[in-house]
Design a protein around this motif. Structure first.
Motif, PDB file in Angstrom:
ATOM      1  N   ASP A   1       0.778  -1.192   0.085  1.00  8.48           N
ATOM      2  CA  ASP A   1       0.105  -0.012   0.029  1.00  8.48           C
ATOM      3  C   ASP A   1       1.029   1.237  -0.114  1.00  8.48           C
ATOM      4  N   GLU A   2       0.617   1.963  -1.019  1.00  4.90           N
ATOM      5  CA  GLU A   2       1.639   3.115  -1.171  1.00  4.90           C
ATOM      6  C   GLU A   2       1.213   4.317  -0.036  1.00  4.90           C
TER       7      GLU A   2
ATOM      8  N   PRO B   1      -4.585  -2.776  -6.888  1.00  3.91           N
ATOM      9  CA  PRO B   1      -5.108  -1.451  -6.268  1.00  3.91           C
ATOM     10  C   PRO B   1      -4.837  -0.451  -7.075  1.00  3.91           C
ATOM     11  N   PRO B   2      -5.965   0.438  -7.407  1.00  2.00           N
ATOM     12  CA  PRO B   2      -5.447   1.768  -8.308  1.00  2.00           C
ATOM     13  C   PRO B   2      -4.527   2.423  -7.588  1.00  2.00           C
ATOM     14  N   ARG B   3      -3.643   3.157  -8.365  1.00  2.00           N
ATOM     15  CA  ARG B   3      -2.565   3.892  -7.837  1.00  2.00           C
ATOM     16  C   ARG B   3      -2.972   5.477  -7.209  1.00  2.00           C
ATOM     17  N   PRO B   4      -2.769   5.613  -6.122  1.00  2.28           N
ATOM     18  CA  PRO B   4      -3.569   6.730  -5.285  1.00  2.28           C
ATOM     19  C   PRO B   4      -2.988   7.915  -5.937  1.00  2.28           C
ATOM     20  N   PRO B   5      -3.709   8.781  -5.836  1.00  3.65           N
ATOM     21  CA  PRO B   5      -3.281  10.258  -6.487  1.00  3.65           C
ATOM     22  C   PRO B   5      -2.196  10.970  -5.503  1.00  3.65           C
ATOM     23  N   GLN B   6      -1.458  11.851  -6.100  1.00  3.62           N
ATOM     24  CA  GLN B   6      -0.251  12.481  -5.372  1.00  3.62           C
ATOM     25  C   GLN B   6      -1.056  13.394  -4.295  1.00  3.62           C
TER      26      GLN B   6
END
Length: 532
Positions: free
Chosen positions: A352-353, A385-390
């Motif tokens: 999880d980023e 998982p979708p890449r979370p926004p910055q």
């Protein structure tokens, strides 16, 4: 008159009988002489045959003796050399006439017994040497880890930039010694010596780079689509494997040539490809390197050369123990291409980023806005998982610091549609702003800022600030220390509440007074840390 003829008759009769007897004796003696001559000829013939056989036996005995001497003087030394170096040929029989005979089979049995005895003795001696080396390297490795911890503590304790520079140099030299001791210990059967938490694959590559001299030559391209991470038990072994392969690429290439590293994601795992433009390897060297890196054969210390080259042997040990797949082949750049494949089923996971972001020093993955269809992930039990926004910078903190330091001149004229990552230059904030109320930070007018958009433009000069009094400086540093201590206290409370402390977080001492403990205020910069 009548008596004379009778006597003559008697005499003639006796003479005739004597002549007959003499003739019989002569005939018999002739036969005996002939028989004797025949026997003498046969005996002479037998004697000649015996002499010939004796000469043949003497020649065979001499040939056998020569074969035994050849076995002791040439064939046994060739065999012992061939056991250590497979390319050395073992000479055969001196006389091809003995091929397939009992003597040939006996000498072959002797060579087999010598080979088995030498092999067992070599394994015994090498096992004893490895046990001794394993004990010594494990102790030295533990001491170097303690020295590393002590150097990190000193880096956090002292604020003097010259002292920090020397400590970082000492830390890097300690890392060089630690890497060599670690690879030797792994070849001798020891474990890597460290356990870490699940880590991003890009962070592992950067950690492997930072352990080497010439790491600035390594150019990393991250082509991962997902936040791929390596499970905890394989993080340090993977870093060691990548470190050894990068060390070979840097050592056997020109100091001005780059080393290209590509991180790719596939259907069944992830791969790290290392290309160099160095001297390359011959076919025999590639074959031997592939054999050692596969981990299918036990490598002896005596087979590693003088001085021992433990890189490929350590890679093979870790590949066999943890399930990596390693290979070498000629590189398109003229050097060597090394490929490390990490299977997705047992060794990879998705991270999880938001909870565990990548290091700022790690290579940024390429934009996933691609026309190619997405490839399903090979990671077991995880959905992509979708890449979370910055995250946007917090108002009043990053934005104010950026406004005070000014934008980077190298980024003012960058095109807006360029999606390649850029490293931003850190700009120090003038310490006059610490503790100064808003609106009195003393920013220079916009007209005084030099406008330069060239690649080698000089950075803008810091504005001249009025000289601060000692009381004002003390007040500003006290405010700075209070902010530092409050931030560390918040981090400590968060980690104690979560119950898990990250592996990269070093323990920080408690501060009773902000001014009294100001030597803890300057933590080590991430850019200057040569470790993972």
């Amino acid at each position: 008159m009548t008596e004379i003829p009778v006597a003559l008759t008697v005499i003639l009769s006796v003479g005739t009988a004597a002549a007959v007897a003499l003739a019989l004796l002569l005939a018999r003696s002739a036969r005996e002489a002939k028989r004797l001559r025949q026997r003498s000829a046969a005996a002479e013939k037998d004697l000649q045959e015996a002499l010939r056989q004796q000469a043949a036996f003497a020649g065979r005995a001499q040939a056998t003796e020569a074969e035994v001497r050849h076995l002791a003087a040439a064939r046994v030394p060739d065999l012992t050399a061939a056991l250590a170096h497979p390319n050395v040929p073992v000479r055969g029989l001196l006389d091809p006439g003995f091929q397939g005979t009992e003597l040939d089979r006996a000498l072959t049995a002797v060579l087999e017994q010598v080979s088995n005895a030498v092999t067992k003795e070599r394994l015994r001696v090498d096992g004893a040497a490895q046990a001794s080396m394993r004990g010594a390297t494990t102790t030295i490795q533990a001491l170097l880890y303690q020295l590393q911890t002590r150097l990190q503590t000193m880096q956090e304790r002292y604020d003097d930039p010259f002292v920090a520079e020397d400590l970082l140099a000492a830390d890097f030299l300690n890392e060089q010694a630690l890497r060599r001791i670690q690879s030797t210990a792994i070849v001798c059967g020891a474990w890597p010596g460290l356990t870490r938490q699940n880590s991003h694959l890009g962070d592992i590559v950067v950690g492997a780079m930072s352990r080497l001299s010439g790491y600035e030559r390594v150019q990393v391209t991250n082509q991962l689509r997902d936040p791929v991470g390596v499970v905890a038990r394989a993080v340090e072994p993977g870093a060691v494997v990548l470190t050894e392969l990068l060390a070979n690429a840097l050592h056997y290439s020109h100091p001005e040539l780059p080393v290209a590293v590509t991180i790719q994601q596939g259907n069944r795992g992830a791969s790290v490809i290392i290309d160099d433009a160095g001297v390359g390897m011959h076919a025999e060297e590639l074959e031997r390197a592939q054999r050692m890196m596969s981990g299918q054969e036990n490598t002896l210390l005596t087979e590693l050369g003088d001085p021992p080259k433990t890189g490929f042997a350590a890679v093979g040990q870790l590949a066999r123990q943890y399930g990596f797949t390693t290979s070498v082949e000629p590189s398109p750049y003229g050097g060597v291409r090394a490929i490390v494949h990490i299977p997705g089923d047992p060794l990879l996971t998705l991270l999880d980023e938001e909870e565990q972001p990548m290091s700022p020093m790690a290579p940024v993955p390429r934009s996933n806005t691609s026309a190619a269809p997405p490839v399903p992930s090979a990671l077991p039990g995880h959905a992509v998982p979708p890449r979370p926004p910055q995250a946007e910078p917090a108002a009043g903190t990053t934005a104010s610091a950026y406004a005070q330091s000014g934008p980077d001149p190298a980024q003012q004229d960058a095109p807006a549609d360029e999606d390649l990552p850029r490293r931003r230059r850190r700009r120090p904030v003038p310490d006059v702003t610490l503790g100064t109320p808003s609106g009195t930070s003393g920013q220079a007018p916009a007209a005084e800022a030099p406008q330069s958009t060239g690649r080698h433009a000089q950075p803008p000069q810091a504005p001249q600030q009025p000289q601060a009094s000692p009381e004002q400086s003390a007040e500003r540093w006290a405010a700075f220390q209070r902010g530092t201590n409050s931030g560390r206290a918040a981090v400590d409370e968060g980690t104690e509440a979560g119950g898990v402390r990250p592996a990269s977080a070093a323990p920080s001492p408690r501060h009773g007074s902000a001014v009294a403990d100001d030597h803890y205020a300057d933590p080590r910069s991430a850019e200057g840390n040569p470790q993972e």
